[in-house]
Design a protein around this motif. Structure first.
Motif, PDB file in Angstrom:
ATOM      1  N   SER A 106       0.839  -1.187   0.000  1.00 37.30           N
ATOM      2  CA  SER A 106       0.000   0.000   0.000  1.00 37.30           C
ATOM      3  C   SER A 106       0.879   1.244   0.000  1.00 37.30           C
ATOM      4  O   SER A 106       2.110   1.172   0.032  1.00 37.30           O
ATOM      5  N   SER A 107       0.251   2.405  -0.029  1.00 37.92           N
ATOM      6  CA  SER A 107       0.987   3.663  -0.005  1.00 37.92           C
ATOM      7  C   SER A 107       1.361   4.038   1.426  1.00 37.92           C
ATOM      8  O   SER A 107       0.748   3.578   2.394  1.00 37.92           O
ATOM      9  N   ILE A 108       2.338   4.910   1.540  1.00 42.23           N
ATOM     10  CA  ILE A 108       2.657   5.518   2.834  1.00 42.23           C
ATOM     11  C   ILE A 108       1.572   6.523   3.215  1.00 42.23           C
ATOM     12  O   ILE A 108       1.118   6.562   4.370  1.00 42.23           O
ATOM     13  N   THR A 109       1.138   7.335   2.245  1.00 39.67           N
ATOM     14  CA  THR A 109       0.089   8.332   2.508  1.00 39.67           C
ATOM     15  C   THR A 109      -0.884   8.511   1.356  1.00 39.67           C
ATOM     16  O   THR A 109      -2.015   8.963   1.582  1.00 39.67           O
ATOM     17  N   SER A 110      -0.467   8.236   0.138  1.00 40.83           N
ATOM     18  CA  SER A 110      -1.249   8.610  -1.039  1.00 40.83           C
ATOM     19  C   SER A 110      -2.645   8.001  -1.005  1.00 40.83           C
ATOM     20  O   SER A 110      -2.808   6.803  -0.781  1.00 40.83           O
ATOM     21  N   GLY A 111      -3.635   8.859  -1.227  1.00 32.97           N
ATOM     22  CA  GLY A 111      -5.022   8.429  -1.143  1.00 32.97           C
ATOM     23  C   GLY A 111      -5.687   8.729   0.180  1.00 32.97           C
ATOM     24  O   GLY A 111      -6.866   8.429   0.368  1.00 32.97           O
ATOM     25  N   GLY A 112      -4.935   9.305   1.123  1.00 29.78           N
ATOM     26  CA  GLY A 112      -5.536   9.621   2.419  1.00 29.78           C
ATOM     27  C   GLY A 112      -5.652   8.393   3.294  1.00 29.78           C
ATOM     28  O   GLY A 112      -4.926   7.416   3.131  1.00 29.78           O
ATOM     29  N   ASN A 113      -6.581   8.415   4.215  1.00 33.84           N
ATOM     30  CA  ASN A 113      -6.648   7.368   5.242  1.00 33.84           C
ATOM     31  C   ASN A 113      -6.944   5.984   4.692  1.00 33.84           C
ATOM     32  O   ASN A 113      -6.446   4.990   5.208  1.00 33.84           O
ATOM     33  N   GLY A 114      -7.774   5.890   3.672  1.00 25.70           N
ATOM     34  CA  GLY A 114      -8.128   4.584   3.137  1.00 25.70           C
ATOM     35  C   GLY A 114      -9.044   3.814   4.062  1.00 25.70           C
ATOM     36  O   GLY A 114      -9.533   4.329   5.077  1.00 25.70           O
ATOM     37  N   SER A 115      -9.284   2.548   3.714  1.00 22.50           N
ATOM     38  CA  SER A 115     -10.127   1.680   4.538  1.00 22.50           C
ATOM     39  C   SER A 115      -9.692   0.242   4.344  1.00 22.50           C
ATOM     40  O   SER A 115      -9.146  -0.121   3.302  1.00 22.50           O
ATOM     41  N   ALA A 116      -9.938  -0.570   5.353  1.00 25.17           N
ATOM     42  CA  ALA A 116      -9.515  -1.970   5.281  1.00 25.17           C
ATOM     43  C   ALA A 116     -10.223  -2.709   4.152  1.00 25.17           C
ATOM     44  O   ALA A 116      -9.623  -3.565   3.494  1.00 25.17           O
ATOM     45  N   LYS A 117     -11.488  -2.374   3.920  1.00 26.30           N
ATOM     46  CA  LYS A 117     -12.246  -2.997   2.829  1.00 26.30           C
ATOM     47  C   LYS A 117     -12.798  -1.893   1.921  1.00 26.30           C
ATOM     48  O   LYS A 117     -13.880  -1.360   2.172  1.00 26.30           O
ATOM     49  N   PRO A 118     -12.063  -1.536   0.871  1.00 27.94           N
ATOM     50  CA  PRO A 118     -12.573  -0.531  -0.061  1.00 27.94           C
ATOM     51  C   PRO A 118     -13.892  -0.972  -0.694  1.00 27.94           C
ATOM     52  O   PRO A 118     -14.290  -2.143  -0.627  1.00 27.94           O
ATOM     53  N   ALA A 119     -14.564  -0.026  -1.333  1.00 31.12           N
ATOM     54  CA  ALA A 119     -15.908  -0.286  -1.886  1.00 31.12           C
ATOM     55  C   ALA A 119     -15.918  -1.444  -2.874  1.00 31.12           C
ATOM     56  O   ALA A 119     -16.933  -2.141  -3.006  1.00 31.12           O
ATOM     57  N   ASN A 120     -14.806  -1.663  -3.588  1.00 24.20           N
ATOM     58  CA  ASN A 120     -14.785  -2.735  -4.591  1.00 24.20           C
ATOM     59  C   ASN A 120     -14.183  -4.031  -4.056  1.00 24.20           C
ATOM     60  O   ASN A 120     -13.859  -4.937  -4.840  1.00 24.20           O
ATOM     61  N   THR A 123     -12.158  -9.338  -5.128  1.00 18.67           N
ATOM     62  CA  THR A 123     -11.753 -10.638  -4.579  1.00 18.67           C
ATOM     63  C   THR A 123     -12.508 -11.784  -5.259  1.00 18.67           C
ATOM     64  O   THR A 123     -11.949 -12.871  -5.438  1.00 18.67           O
ATOM     65  N   ALA A 124     -13.760 -11.549  -5.653  1.00 21.29           N
ATOM     66  CA  ALA A 124     -14.522 -12.587  -6.347  1.00 21.29           C
ATOM     67  C   ALA A 124     -14.077 -12.741  -7.799  1.00 21.29           C
ATOM     68  O   ALA A 124     -14.046 -13.854  -8.336  1.00 21.29           O
ATOM     69  N   ALA A 125     -13.728 -11.626  -8.436  1.00 23.18           N
ATOM     70  CA  ALA A 125     -13.376 -11.656  -9.858  1.00 23.18           C
ATOM     71  C   ALA A 125     -11.961 -12.155 -10.102  1.00 23.18           C
ATOM     72  O   ALA A 125     -11.626 -12.517 -11.239  1.00 23.18           O
ATOM     73  N   ASN A 126     -11.152 -12.175  -9.069  1.00 24.20           N
ATOM     74  CA  ASN A 126      -9.743 -12.548  -9.226  1.00 24.20           C
ATOM     75  C   ASN A 126      -9.375 -13.615  -8.204  1.00 24.20           C
ATOM     76  O   ASN A 126      -8.831 -13.300  -7.130  1.00 24.20           O
ATOM     77  N   PRO A 127      -9.670 -14.881  -8.482  1.00 28.32           N
ATOM     78  CA  PRO A 127      -9.433 -15.933  -7.483  1.00 28.32           C
ATOM     79  C   PRO A 127      -7.969 -16.100  -7.099  1.00 28.32           C
ATOM     80  O   PRO A 127      -7.673 -16.686  -6.053  1.00 28.32           O
ATOM     81  N   HIS A 128      -7.053 -15.595  -7.907  1.00 29.77           N
ATOM     82  CA  HIS A 128      -5.628 -15.665  -7.565  1.00 29.77           C
ATOM     83  C   HIS A 128      -5.235 -14.552  -6.600  1.00 29.77           C
ATOM     84  O   HIS A 128      -4.081 -14.510  -6.159  1.00 29.77           O
ATOM     85  N   MET A 129      -6.174 -13.643  -6.263  1.00 31.52           N
ATOM     86  CA  MET A 129      -5.910 -12.598  -5.280  1.00 31.52           C
ATOM     87  C   MET A 129      -6.117 -13.182  -3.894  1.00 31.52           C
ATOM     88  O   MET A 129      -7.222 -13.556  -3.520  1.00 31.52           O
ATOM     89  N   ARG A 130      -5.050 -13.251  -3.107  1.00 29.71           N
ATOM     90  CA  ARG A 130      -5.117 -13.879  -1.792  1.00 29.71           C
ATOM     91  C   ARG A 130      -5.336 -12.878  -0.668  1.00 29.71           C
ATOM     92  O   ARG A 130      -5.704 -13.258   0.446  1.00 29.71           O
ATOM     93  N   PHE A 131      -5.121 -11.592  -0.963  1.00 36.88           N
ATOM     94  CA  PHE A 131      -5.268 -10.581   0.082  1.00 36.88           C
ATOM     95  C   PHE A 131      -5.512  -9.226  -0.556  1.00 36.88           C
ATOM     96  O   PHE A 131      -4.981  -8.919  -1.625  1.00 36.88           O
ATOM     97  N   TYR A 132      -6.353  -8.418   0.125  1.00 42.79           N
ATOM     98  CA  TYR A 132      -6.667  -7.066  -0.339  1.00 42.79           C
ATOM     99  C   TYR A 132      -7.023  -6.225   0.879  1.00 42.79           C
ATOM    100  O   TYR A 132      -7.910  -6.585   1.648  1.00 42.79           O
ATOM    101  N   ASN A 133      -6.299  -5.121   1.060  1.00 44.96           N
ATOM    102  CA  ASN A 133      -6.558  -4.213   2.166  1.00 44.96           C
ATOM    103  C   ASN A 133      -6.209  -2.803   1.696  1.00 44.96           C
ATOM    104  O   ASN A 133      -5.173  -2.595   1.067  1.00 44.96           O
ATOM    105  N   GLY A 134      -7.077  -1.833   1.998  1.00 46.78           N
ATOM    106  CA  GLY A 134      -6.909  -0.489   1.487  1.00 46.78           C
ATOM    107  C   GLY A 134      -6.415   0.540   2.477  1.00 46.78           C
ATOM    108  O   GLY A 134      -6.497   1.745   2.190  1.00 46.78           O
ATOM    109  N   LEU A 135      -5.904   0.132   3.635  1.00 42.13           N
ATOM    110  CA  LEU A 135      -5.301   1.082   4.563  1.00 42.13           C
ATOM    111  C   LEU A 135      -3.867   1.402   4.130  1.00 42.13           C
ATOM    112  O   LEU A 135      -3.271   0.693   3.326  1.00 42.13           O
TER     113      LEU A 135
END
Length: 546
Positions: A467-481, A486-498
């Protein structure tokens, strides 16, 4: 004032030189004072020939931008500093004279056991930056270093050498960082990174952003008038870029991170201009005008990063891709996916793939860098082959129902280039491929598939996206998408937006990745959390929960 209009602020001599550029080559104007800023090698004429400034005459602390080290080799280290008593001023508070700077390297941070010392010249043509390559050191050692100019002594930095080339090193732990837009938050993650027990840090791009910064530093919300008006413009000229580095590098948390660990750096786009490709700018300016801007950006990048002599730019060209080793444990092939790429297909952004993006002649790395990467794999005897680079390598679909759009700025927009790289890794017999990525301001963990169009295809590597150090502001653990991606990309094992960074520990049998986050960046003091941990077994590519 727009960046297109401000192109006219380049010195007339440089603009005249640019008219003779062709598509790739910048021709300097011999003897022109303005062109000295782009000279190759150590300055030997012009202001460099002026009388030396007696360092004793420097009245204020010149080490406001701290110290740094980078690109550790088995027998040498690279040390960096820049003299800037008044960093938010174009001349940094120094006259256009060279300054002699002393340096020391020791085995202890109190400098009781000094092993090397010497002198270096801070040239005004290099904005009084200092790059010292210290040779003939012992492999696998931690060292401490500092600089002296007149009566002032710099902060102490900690660095290290890599193990000997044939050493069967048992372990390595490194940090992975990217995207640190100053006006979108505090560098709290860097304060935590400085406290980590790391051997080296990989910075994967967007060290600075070209956009204007207002007097309150945007989301940092300083008191009105804190920053001078000279930051309220997009970076275009050499002076602009130099001042922007001064702003970023004056941050105390970034200073601490550089002093604590050696960095290996590579750029993405914002060090020059958003989403540029080769000599094609984001905006509609002539190529020769953009390449002037690129030359300025590349020059300022080299000046302010802990880079060695081979990375010294030649006009708008700088060979940033390079290879580092950690004994026989890891080979690092650092890529540049911005300088040589084909222009983004279909006007950039997220688009449906088609004949234009799938043209087999398109390249993200350029042909020469692609050959260099694959040939290096054929010669590698490392347990782990790690590729620090910029943009997402693995496929990302944005919908569960085909057809799906993909990012034209990432490897998805250059599928033929990705296929050649994967085929090259297969032909070279690379068993433990790990790709490090920045750019997207989120944490991803991917299994790299040999054929992303087939969910059952063999997993041939892992991709760690920090993830970024700051870019994008605070972010969220589970972004809107989050659910869709995660459903569209079964090879994606992790996603976090903080916001945050990743650490990777390599052993001869196992690699462990920890994705670390801070809860917020728009105010200071956020605690650090390990959001998820994964392991990859040597010979068994793919991410498994730790």
């Amino acid at each position: 004032m727009t960046s297109e209009f401000r192109q006219s602020e380049h010195a007339p001599e440089l603009r005249a030189a640019a008219r003779h550029i062709g598509r790739r080559r910048f021709v300097t104007v011999t003897g022109a004072a303005a062109a000295l800023a782009f000279a190759v090698g150590l300055p030997g004429t012009g202001t460099a020939a002026a009388a030396e400034l007696d360092a004793a005459r420097i009245a204020d602390d010149p080490f406001t931008l701290g110290v740094a080290s980078g690109d550790p080799h088995a027998d040498s280290v690279l040390l960096w500093t820049r003299l800037a008593p008044v960093p938010y001023q174009a001349d940094s508070g120094l006259p256009a004279k060279r300054v002699t700077v002393e340096w020391e390297l020791a085995l202890d941070e109190r400098f009781r056991r000094i092993v090397k010392r010497g002198k270096a010249t801070a040239h005004p043509e290099f904005h009084h930056t200092v790059h010292v390559e210290v040779p003939h050191l012992a492999p696998g050692h931690v060292y401490y270093y500092r600089f002296r100019a007149g009566r002032f002594v710099s902060p102490v930095g900690r660095t290290r050498t890599a193990p000997a080339d044939r050493d069967r090193a048992a372990a390595l732990t490194f940090g992975v960082v990217s995207c640190q837009r100053y006006d979108q938050g505090y560098y709290t993650a860097y304060r935590h990174l400085a406290d980590e027990d790391l051997d080296v840090v990989f910075h994967l791009g967007d060290y600075l952003y070209e956009y204007a910064v207002n007097d309150v530093a945007g989301s940092r919300a300083y008191p009105a008038g804190t920053l001078p008006d000279l930051f309220k413009r997009e970076t275009v000229t050499l002076e602009d870029y130099r001042l922007r580095y001064a702003l970023y590098k004056s941050d105390p948390d970034l200073l601490a991170a550089h002093a604590a660990h050696p960095f290996v750096v590579t750029w993405d786009d914002h060090e020059t201009e958003n989403n540029y490709s080769d000599d094609t700018p984001e905006n509609s300016v002539p190529p020769e005008e953009f390449l002037l801007r690129r030359a300025a950006a590349y020059r300022a990048y080299w000046e302010n990063m802990p880079l060695r002599r081979p990375q010294l730019p030649d006009g708008p060209e700088l060979r940033l891709h390079r290879r580092l080793h950690w004994g026989r444990l890891a080979q690092f092939d650092v890529l540049d996916t911005r300088q040589y790429r084909s222009d983004q297909a279909y006007g950039d952004g997220w688009q449906y793939p088609g004949p234009q993006s799938e043209d087999p002649s398109r390249t993200l790395t350029g042909d020469a860098q692609e050959r260099w990467l694959i040939n290096g794999w054929h010669r590698s005897d490392a347990v782990w082959n790690v590729v620090p680079q910029q943009v997402t390598f693995s496929q990302r679909h944005d919908t569960t129902t085909p057809p799906s759009k993909v990012s034209m700025d990432s490897w998805d927009g250059y599928p033929a280039s990705r296929e050649r790289v994967l085929a090259g890794a297969q032909a070279a017999g690379v068993d433990n491929l790990m790709i490090l990525t920045g750019d997207v301001h989120v944490h991803y963990g991917f299994d790299v598939k040999r054929d992303f169009s087939d969910p059952d295809s063999r997993t041939v590597g892992t991709e760690i996206v920090t993830s970024s150090i700051t870019s994008g502001g605070n972010g969220s653990a589970k972004p809107a998408n989050w659910n869709t991606l995660t459903a569209a990309n079964p090879h994606m094992r992790f996603y976090n937006g903080l916001r945050g960074y990743a650490t990777v520990s390599l052993g001869r049998e196992l690699a462990r990745t920890d994705f670390k986050t801070v809860s917020h960046v728009t105010t200071q003091g956020a605690p650090l959390t390990t959001a998820a941990s994964f392991v990859t077994e040597a010979g068994e590519p793919g991410l498994k929960p730790a």
